[in-house]
Enzyme design. Sequence first.
Site, short mmCIF file in Angstrom:
data_model
loop_
_atom_site.label_atom_id
_atom_site.label_comp_id
_atom_site.label_asym_id
_atom_site.label_seq_id
_atom_site.Cartn_x
_atom_site.Cartn_y
_atom_site.Cartn_z
CB ALA A 57 -0.91 0.00 1.22
CE1 TYR A 58 2.99 1.52 4.55
CE2 TYR A 58 5.22 0.70 4.44
CZ TYR A 58 4.07 0.92 5.15
OH TYR A 58 4.00 0.55 6.48
CB THR A 59 4.39 5.61 -2.51
OG1 THR A 59 5.32 4.52 -2.47
CG2 THR A 59 4.72 6.61 -1.43
#
Length: 340
Positions: A57-59
Amino acid sequence: MDYATMGRSGLRVSRACLGAMNFGTGHAFAGCDEAEATRIIGAFLDAGHNFIDTADAYTGGQSEEIVGRAVRGRRESVVLATKAFMPQGDGPNHRGLSRLHLTRALEASLRRLGTDHLDLYQCHGWDDGTPIEETMATLDGFVRSGKVRYLGCSNFTAAQIVEAQWAADRIGGTPFVSLQPQYSLVARSIEAEILPACRRHGLGTAVWSPLGGGVLTGRYRRDEAPEPESRLRRLLDSPLPAARTWAGTLLNDRNLDIADEVRKVAAGLGATPAAVALAWVAGRPGVTSVIIGPRTLDQLHANLTGLTLDLPADAADHLDQISRSTTITPVNGMTAPRAA
């Protein structure tokens, strides 16, 4: 270099864990471009640390891609960890801990990271909509296939940890060896039940937000809005409701009082407030590794200095006393500190 064993396993990780949430551009939590992220990762590994944590989910997946390219050529010296659970699309099966979503998520993460296996694969949150036996059986299948070495979880309550470990035992599967909980001088609720559950059920910890969202750095003041470029400002302006809610709980009088005491201790030691806050967390019982999330190379060096600071016992005891009473409020599966 100081390494620790992660929970009831043989996995050795550095006491500093490089959190990659900031790596990438154009997203709510973006903090630095690939060139700076690559320098940060290289300097972290060159200093002898081996533990890097990211998430799908990060960036928008950029973080995994950046990390994968940066560790190419030195993959075998890295304990590479990622997480799944958060939405990866609009469909009902594009999130959570179901067999369908986790299988898709693992393959996508392996592809973005450019590797054939993960050293630590973690559930990013608890899924009320999926039987825990299904989740643990799916994760056990990943281990048996060789695509995952160890399993962990993030933001689980004590009861959820117990349920997961019992489920793994019932199916003859692979248990969790790690938990990622929030922990800092302004968020200490894990001490009551979660850390004891981890000890009893064989989980080590990699704690996140050790600087209390930046409050413990001394950057924020009463009656002053956070600066536009600050992490807290970016969280408050995030399109994600959970991020806005969590950030909104951080700037209260109690937390700022604690930050004032951290500043006083730091001044007496000739250290930075961030170094003192990190040293306090790193020295707490039950903490295996501390996740740092630098956006610049300078921040990385400052954070690593904090994790080597020898905090005197009287200073640690003072900070323990003035920060002891906290509770948590659930925020969409995450947690947020508030004054008790």
